[in-house]
Design an enzyme around this catalytic site. Structure first.
Site, PDB file in Angstrom:
ATOM      1  CG  MET A   1       2.737   1.427 -16.256  1.00  0.00           C
ATOM      2  SD  MET A   1       1.939   2.443 -16.747  1.00  0.00           S
ATOM      3  CE  MET A   1       1.674   3.639 -15.706  1.00  0.00           C
TER       4      MET A   1
ATOM      5  CG  HIS B   1       6.946  -1.262  -8.080  1.00  0.00           C
ATOM      6  ND1 HIS B   1       7.100   0.387  -8.108  1.00  0.00           N
ATOM      7  CD2 HIS B   1       5.167  -1.427  -9.065  1.00  0.00           C
ATOM      8  CE1 HIS B   1       6.099   0.665  -9.172  1.00  0.00           C
ATOM      9  NE2 HIS B   1       5.256   0.495  -9.602  1.00  0.00           N
TER      10      HIS B   1
ATOM     11  CD  GLU C   1      -5.265  -4.353  -0.286  1.00  0.00           C
ATOM     12  OE1 GLU C   1      -5.536  -3.720   0.977  1.00  0.00           O
ATOM     13  OE2 GLU C   1      -6.643  -5.448   0.126  1.00  0.00           O
TER      14      GLU C   1
ATOM     15  CG  ASP D   1      -2.772   1.560  -8.003  1.00  0.00           C
ATOM     16  OD1 ASP D   1      -3.609   3.142  -8.854  1.00  0.00           O
ATOM     17  OD2 ASP D   1      -1.476   1.521  -8.193  1.00  0.00           O
TER      18      ASP D   1
ATOM     19  CB  ILE E   1       4.377  -0.030   0.845  1.00  0.00           C
ATOM     20  CG1 ILE E   1       4.385  -1.716   0.018  1.00  0.00           C
ATOM     21  CG2 ILE E   1       5.309   0.472   1.511  1.00  0.00           C
ATOM     22  CD1 ILE E   1       4.059  -2.651   1.645  1.00  0.00           C
TER      23      ILE E   1
HETATM   24  O1  PAF Z   1      -0.731   0.369 -12.048  1.00  0.00           O
HETATM   25  C1  PAF Z   1       0.092  -0.085 -12.732  1.00  0.00           C
HETATM   26  O2  PAF Z   1       1.076  -0.239 -12.917  1.00  0.00           O
HETATM   27  C2  PAF Z   1      -0.081  -0.194 -14.349  1.00  0.00           C
HETATM   28  O3  PAF Z   1      -1.586   0.442 -14.368  1.00  0.00           O
HETATM   29  C3  PAF Z   1      -0.301  -1.754 -15.049  1.00  0.00           C
HETATM   30  C4  PAF Z   1      -1.623  -2.239 -13.937  1.00  0.00           C
HETATM   31  C5  PAF Z   1       1.100  -1.915 -14.951  1.00  0.00           C
HETATM   32  C6  PAF Z   1      -0.998  -2.023 -16.403  1.00  0.00           C
HETATM   33  O4  PAF Z   1      -0.113  -0.851 -17.042  1.00  0.00           O
END
Ligand code: PAF
Length: 280
Positions: free
Chosen positions: A32, A39, A150, A152, A178
């Site tokens: 997002m 990321h 991981e 989330d 991380i």
């Molecule tokens: O983890 C995230 O950033 C969001 O939940 C995702 C997987 C991109 C879905 O919108």
């Protein structure tokens, strides 16, 4: 190298079609935006495993159960594009809402069971929103591999379940959390913390680590969780939504460690909801 920003699913389809015709393995990193090193570690993993990598950036309104949370979510597209330069990704897919939810959109992907607990019990509709958008992103990118953090952990299990249940043929790859130097798990939401709150935020991971040590000595989770909650609140958090020991695969609640399991927590600090989990 500046990656091409693709805003329509038609343009994306054309691009991916060419790669697949050439037999190339396509990977996707759904995000997002407000990209951080967590990321970027997913992007690095995708680059190592795939011929082509697409990073998606879409702040998905359907997964926010609170309108002000959606409004305040950081949006940093230019910065994100800059951070991706060194990875030479093949496309950054930034769809407008109409590409994901065109007029008349009426479908929801819902994963039962796994979504009844933890974040699912506290954020009504959140995982339906995640499952629906992830399904759309998988079908639009036609990726063979998808990379999720991981951090989330519940989301990772939900995505694995839906990918298998719906025969999406996407290999879901989980990558380690991380952390900042003080242990705080990297998250786009950390940007919402003031300097003072940022210092307090480390208490969540600290208390969880302490609890994990207690579990290793044989003490039961509920007793240790009570103590850890006290430590988190004493550090300045206003609420601990959950602090549970659960089995990795089906997320069932455990009293003592058995098999692969983890501690998972969500807590509020200065109006910001932070989540974390550690393996026990
Ligand atoms: O983890 C995230 O950033 C969001 O939940 C995702 C997987 C991109 C879905 O919108």
């Amino acid at each position: 190298m500046i990656a091409p920003i693709v805003r329509s699913k038609a343009a994306l389809r054309e691009m991916v079609g060419g790669w697949q015709k050439a037999g190339e393995v396509v990977g996707v990193v759904p995000t997002m935006g407000a990209l951080h090193d967590g990321h970027l570690s997913l992007v690095a993993a995708a680059k190592a495993a795939c011929d082509r990598v697409i990073v998606t950036i879409f702040v998905n309104p359907k997964q926010f159960n609170n309108p002000s949370d959606l409004e305040n979510y950081p949006r940093t597209e230019e910065d994100d594009a800059r951070k991706l330069e060194r990875f030479a990704v093949d496309a950054v897919y930034v769809p407008g809402p109409e590409e994901i939810y065109p007029e008349g959109f009426a479908s929801t992907v819902s994963v039962a069971g796994l979504t009844d607990v933890l974040c699912g019990a506290h954020r009504a509709g959140h995982f339906d929103g995640v499952a629906t958008v992830v399904t759309k992103l998988f079908t639009q990118t036609r990726a063979e591999k998808a990379f999720f953090g991981e951090k989330d952990f519940q989301q990772l299990q939900v995505v694995r379940r839906l990918s298998a249940d719906l025969d999406l043929d996407v290999e879901v790859v989980g990558c380690p959390t991380i952390r900042e130097e003080d242990g705080l798990a990297m998250s786009s939401r950390n940007l919402l913390l003031s300097d003072r709150s940022r210092v307090k935020a480390a208490a969540l991971h600290e208390a969880m680590t302490g609890m994990a040590e207690g579990l290793r000595t044989g003490r039961p989770a509920p007793e240790l969780a009570e103590r850890a909650r006290g430590r988190i609140l004493a550090a300045g958090f206003t609420e601990v939504e959950y602090l549970d020991l659960r089995a990795n695969g089906d997320l069932r609640l455990l009293e003592r460690p058995e098999g692969a399991c983890r501690l998972l927590a969500a807590a509020w600090l200065a109006g910001v909801r932070l989540i974390d989990n550690i393996a026990v």
